[in-house]
Design a protein around this motif. Structure first.
Motif, PDB file in Angstrom:
ATOM      1  N   UNK A   4       4.822  10.177   8.771  1.00 44.83           N
ATOM      2  CA  UNK A   4       5.446   9.322   7.751  1.00 44.83           C
ATOM      3  C   UNK A   4       4.400   8.483   7.023  1.00 44.83           C
ATOM      4  N   UNK A   5       3.420   7.994   7.793  1.00 42.77           N
ATOM      5  CA  UNK A   5       2.431   7.068   7.223  1.00 42.77           C
ATOM      6  C   UNK A   5       1.167   7.766   6.723  1.00 42.77           C
ATOM      7  N   UNK A   6       1.237   9.061   6.506  1.00 42.74           N
ATOM      8  CA  UNK A   6       0.124   9.745   5.845  1.00 42.74           C
ATOM      9  C   UNK A   6      -0.882  10.394   6.774  1.00 42.74           C
ATOM     10  N   UNK A   7      -0.555  10.486   8.047  1.00 42.18           N
ATOM     11  CA  UNK A   7      -1.441  11.164   8.993  1.00 42.18           C
ATOM     12  C   UNK A   7      -1.112  12.646   9.099  1.00 42.18           C
ATOM     13  N   UNK A   8      -1.570  13.290  10.172  1.00 46.67           N
ATOM     14  CA  UNK A   8      -1.340  14.723  10.355  1.00 46.67           C
ATOM     15  C   UNK A   8       0.149  15.077  10.320  1.00 46.67           C
ATOM     16  N   UNK A   9       0.448  16.289   9.850  1.00 46.26           N
ATOM     17  CA  UNK A   9       1.842  16.706   9.702  1.00 46.26           C
ATOM     18  C   UNK A   9       2.332  17.513  10.906  1.00 46.26           C
ATOM     19  N   UNK A  48      -5.217   7.563  14.396  1.00 48.24           N
ATOM     20  CA  UNK A  48      -4.545   7.933  15.646  1.00 48.24           C
ATOM     21  C   UNK A  48      -4.551   6.855  16.734  1.00 48.24           C
ATOM     22  N   UNK A  49      -5.684   6.175  16.991  1.00 50.41           N
ATOM     23  CA  UNK A  49      -5.661   5.208  18.102  1.00 50.41           C
ATOM     24  C   UNK A  49      -4.636   4.089  17.909  1.00 50.41           C
ATOM     25  N   UNK A  50      -4.420   3.698  16.646  1.00 50.86           N
ATOM     26  CA  UNK A  50      -3.475   2.610  16.373  1.00 50.86           C
ATOM     27  C   UNK A  50      -2.035   3.078  16.622  1.00 50.86           C
ATOM     28  N   UNK A  51      -1.719   4.290  16.187  1.00 53.04           N
ATOM     29  CA  UNK A  51      -0.369   4.819  16.411  1.00 53.04           C
ATOM     30  C   UNK A  51      -0.125   5.078  17.895  1.00 53.04           C
ATOM     31  N   UNK A  52      -1.167   5.527  18.565  1.00 52.49           N
ATOM     32  CA  UNK A  52      -1.079   5.744  20.000  1.00 52.49           C
ATOM     33  C   UNK A  52      -0.782   4.435  20.725  1.00 52.49           C
ATOM     34  N   UNK A  62       0.836  -1.206   0.000  1.00 51.19           N
ATOM     35  CA  UNK A  62       0.000   0.000   0.000  1.00 51.19           C
ATOM     36  C   UNK A  62       0.876   1.263   0.000  1.00 51.19           C
ATOM     37  N   UNK A  63       0.377   2.332  -0.573  1.00 49.38           N
ATOM     38  CA  UNK A  63       1.079   3.616  -0.550  1.00 49.38           C
ATOM     39  C   UNK A  63       1.181   4.074   0.910  1.00 49.38           C
ATOM     40  N   UNK A  64       2.409   4.368   1.368  1.00 48.48           N
ATOM     41  CA  UNK A  64       2.543   4.803   2.767  1.00 48.48           C
ATOM     42  C   UNK A  64       1.611   5.970   3.120  1.00 48.48           C
ATOM     43  N   UNK A  65       1.256   6.772   2.123  1.00 44.93           N
ATOM     44  CA  UNK A  65       0.378   7.912   2.390  1.00 44.93           C
ATOM     45  C   UNK A  65      -1.050   7.490   2.748  1.00 44.93           C
ATOM     46  N   UNK A  66      -1.407   6.251   2.417  1.00 47.86           N
ATOM     47  CA  UNK A  66      -2.753   5.769   2.769  1.00 47.86           C
ATOM     48  C   UNK A  66      -2.771   4.898   4.021  1.00 47.86           C
ATOM     49  N   UNK A  67      -1.591   4.529   4.469  1.00 46.52           N
ATOM     50  CA  UNK A  67      -1.466   3.554   5.557  1.00 46.52           C
ATOM     51  C   UNK A  67      -2.202   4.006   6.825  1.00 46.52           C
ATOM     52  N   UNK A  72       5.553   9.406  18.137  1.00 49.79           N
ATOM     53  CA  UNK A  72       4.193   9.181  17.620  1.00 49.79           C
ATOM     54  C   UNK A  72       3.868  10.156  16.482  1.00 49.79           C
ATOM     55  N   UNK A  73       4.189  11.430  16.696  1.00 49.79           N
ATOM     56  CA  UNK A  73       3.914  12.427  15.646  1.00 49.79           C
ATOM     57  C   UNK A  73       4.701  12.105  14.384  1.00 49.79           C
ATOM     58  N   UNK A  74       5.966  11.690  14.557  1.00 46.81           N
ATOM     59  CA  UNK A  74       6.788  11.378  13.388  1.00 46.81           C
ATOM     60  C   UNK A  74       6.191  10.212  12.596  1.00 46.81           C
TER      61      UNK A  74
END
Ligand code: HEM
Length: 126
Positions: A56-61, A13-17, A1-6, A50-52
């Motif tokens: 990287x995976x297409x979430x908030x910058x 957010x809950x998964x990265x958290x 998958x495109x990292x921008x859609x990951x 977490x922010x990084x």
């Protein structure tokens, strides 16, 4: 998958958290990694990772808004990152990723990136 859609595909957010907080739970207990962190409170370091990863995976910058260009190798230069530190980092991250409930394809994609990124952060032969 495109990292921008990951980010969206895995649940945002809950998964990265979940991944990053589980990772830092282990860093707190890790005798190789814990002494590397200059601050008593690991909370701010947890937020930065977490922010990084979200960015990287297409979430908030938010990472770049707050920290500028990542330049991660440079930011790790003050810390000795040899093979032992790399392996300890990956061992903590492995548990966190495995417990995150990702499907196999997303888990494999994330893991491939993290192993590559960890190898590229090594700045010491020992
Ligand atoms: C910061 C250790 C790999 C992302 C840090 C810090 C330490 C550290 C001690 C300073 C804590 C702080 O932010 O105050 C390590 C070790 C690694 C490793 C031992 C083993 C290979 C990685 C990898 C990534 C990463 C693979 C990304 C995929 C970050 C980020 C920061 C950081 C985003 C904060 C940078 C900033 O904005 O100041 N790391 N790290 N690290 N690390 Fe790592």
């Amino acid at each position: 998958t495109d990292p921008q859609n990951f980010y969206a595909e895995v649940g945002g957010a809950p998964v990265f958290d979940k991944i990053v907080s589980r990772f830092y739970e282990q860093v707190r207990e890790d005798e190789v990694l814990r002494p590397l962190y200059p601050e008593e409170d690991l909370g701010p370091a947890e937020v930065r990772l977490r922010m990084f990863l979200e960015q990287y995976w297409g979430g908030p910058r938010t990472y770049s808004d707050q920290r500028g260009h990542p330049r991660l190798r440079m930011r790790h230069a003050p810390f000795k990152v040899g093979p032992i530190e790399r392996d300890a980092w990956l061992r903590c991250m492995r548990v966190a990723v495995d417990e995150a409930g990702l499907d196999d394809a997303h888990r494999a994609q994330l893991w491939q990136y993290l192993t590559y990124a960890a190898a590229s952060m090594v700045n010491s032969d020992f």
